[in-house]
Motif scaffolding. Sequence first.
Motif, short mmCIF file in Angstrom:
data_model
loop_
_atom_site.label_atom_id
_atom_site.label_comp_id
_atom_site.label_asym_id
_atom_site.label_seq_id
_atom_site.Cartn_x
_atom_site.Cartn_y
_atom_site.Cartn_z
N UNK A 256 62.53 92.01 56.71
CA UNK A 256 62.26 92.02 55.45
C UNK A 256 63.47 90.93 55.26
N UNK A 257 63.97 90.84 53.45
CA UNK A 257 64.59 90.43 53.39
C UNK A 257 66.53 90.49 53.79
N UNK A 258 67.10 89.92 53.51
CA UNK A 258 68.41 90.11 53.71
C UNK A 258 69.09 90.92 52.18
N UNK A 259 68.88 91.70 52.97
CA UNK A 259 69.96 92.71 51.18
C UNK A 259 70.88 92.66 50.76
N UNK A 260 71.77 92.88 49.72
CA UNK A 260 72.58 92.32 49.18
C UNK A 260 74.06 93.84 49.75
N UNK A 261 73.48 94.53 49.69
CA UNK A 261 74.83 95.19 50.96
C UNK A 261 73.99 95.82 52.09
N UNK A 262 74.34 95.41 53.62
CA UNK A 262 74.41 96.04 54.88
C UNK A 262 74.26 98.06 54.71
N UNK A 263 72.81 98.41 55.17
CA UNK A 263 72.73 99.39 55.20
C UNK A 263 73.89 100.28 56.21
N UNK A 264 74.25 101.08 56.60
CA UNK A 264 75.63 101.60 57.81
C UNK A 264 74.68 101.79 58.87
N UNK A 265 75.53 101.03 59.93
CA UNK A 265 74.72 101.18 61.88
C UNK A 265 73.80 100.76 61.99
N UNK A 266 73.40 99.35 60.96
CA UNK A 266 72.28 98.30 60.66
C UNK A 266 73.24 96.76 60.49
N UNK A 267 72.15 96.01 61.73
CA UNK A 267 72.86 94.42 61.30
C UNK A 267 71.40 93.84 61.05
N UNK A 268 71.67 92.69 60.10
CA UNK A 268 70.57 92.34 59.97
C UNK A 268 70.53 90.46 60.64
N UNK A 269 69.62 90.43 61.44
CA UNK A 269 69.58 89.37 62.08
C UNK A 269 68.44 88.84 61.22
N UNK A 270 69.19 87.38 60.60
CA UNK A 270 67.94 85.71 60.16
C UNK A 270 67.43 85.40 60.82
N UNK A 271 65.69 84.71 60.15
CA UNK A 271 64.99 84.39 61.36
C UNK A 271 64.23 83.20 60.69
N UNK A 272 64.61 83.39 59.36
CA UNK A 272 63.87 82.17 58.46
C UNK A 272 63.88 82.17 57.25
N UNK A 273 63.85 80.87 56.85
CA UNK A 273 64.40 80.98 55.38
C UNK A 273 63.45 80.97 54.06
N UNK A 274 63.51 81.63 53.09
CA UNK A 274 62.43 81.23 51.72
C UNK A 274 62.45 81.35 50.96
N UNK A 275 62.02 81.24 50.36
CA UNK A 275 61.95 79.89 48.58
C UNK A 275 60.66 81.11 47.76
N UNK A 276 60.76 80.56 46.16
CA UNK A 276 59.29 80.79 45.53
C UNK A 276 58.37 79.41 45.71
N UNK A 277 57.25 79.76 45.36
CA UNK A 277 56.62 77.75 46.26
C UNK A 277 54.95 77.85 45.35
N UNK A 278 54.72 76.67 44.95
CA UNK A 278 53.67 76.76 44.57
C UNK A 278 52.59 76.53 44.89
N UNK A 279 51.33 77.84 45.25
CA UNK A 279 50.47 77.72 46.13
C UNK A 279 48.83 77.88 45.52
N UNK A 280 47.92 76.85 46.36
CA UNK A 280 46.28 77.04 45.76
C UNK A 280 45.54 77.11 47.00
N UNK A 281 44.36 77.35 46.81
CA UNK A 281 43.71 77.01 47.62
C UNK A 281 43.17 75.82 47.56
N UNK A 282 41.97 75.06 48.73
CA UNK A 282 41.82 74.03 49.59
C UNK A 282 41.28 73.19 48.29
N UNK A 283 40.44 74.27 47.73
CA UNK A 283 39.23 73.43 46.28
C UNK A 283 39.85 73.03 45.72
N UNK A 284 40.95 73.60 44.97
CA UNK A 284 41.98 73.89 44.02
C UNK A 284 42.37 71.77 43.41
#
Length: 301
Positions: A141-169
């Motif tokens: 999932x995404x990184x959460x503001x608060x890390x749940x007790x007993x869990x560790x987050x490993x970042x794999x990929x940056x993300x962002x909101x992007x504009x997406x279209x079909x090839x025919x657009x």
Amino acid sequence: MQALVTLDDLRSISKAAQAMGVTQPAMSQLVAELEALLEVQLYLRHSRGVVPTTSAIELLPVARRILTATEEAATRIAFQQAQDGGLVRIAATVAGSGALLHTVLPQFSTDYPNVKVTIDRVVGQALDQAFSLDEFDLICCREREVVPTGWQFIECLPDALVTVAGRAHPLSSRTNLDIEELRDATWLSNQPVTIARHGFDKLLANRGWTDTKQVPIMSRIPLLTYRMLEAGHTLCLVPRSAMIPWLSTGALVELPVNMNMPLPAVGYYRKVNHAGSATRALARRLRSVSGDTPDQRGLLP
């Protein structure tokens, strides 16, 4: 013990036998053997079924505790065997599934054919509950503001909101776009109370777009979003991670316009110091996913 408890619950030899998956004579034999062992009568038979004797009533709480303890022990043993063996239990959001599992699992299943991977899709409250249940080894999932007790987050990929279209657009073939050129486009609506909807509302407010055309179909199912965009009539502001399965093949196109809307990184949570060999192997593959664009991530054929 199970026969004793089941018979007390159902008060019928035939019903108890059916519930336990044994024959009626076998059920009667189980009770008879227990009565012979204890040298007491446990149930009185009558035309409508059975009733427990005083001895059975005294024994039943002990029997229930024995069954509960046995089930807990069996669960712990099975869980430990799964950790040491070939089972990985995953909970995944749309972002975690699209950005990580879509990329990693096909090759992982080939390289580790004896590892069983189970995946549950979680969203909203189900994601919160996933951290409190002893049912998952990895939560993508995404990184959460608060890390749940007993869990560790490993970042794999940056993300962002992007504009997406079909090839025919009409805009999909452009190599450079100004954000104002998107004003007259028809947009696929986002679900309320999502980061995509929040970002889109912010875009409209910041740009002063008050008359934007929107298709009134909203879904959190990425496949349906893809099908709507595929026709080439609409655009959608969406997390890049959710659309990677189609961006990676070129079925959808990320328009070359800077929306400047970064999102929390996508990765996975793992339990601290609590992972079997199969879980560690899959975690290593998830960590190998990196980069800023689909082709840099090695997603394109």
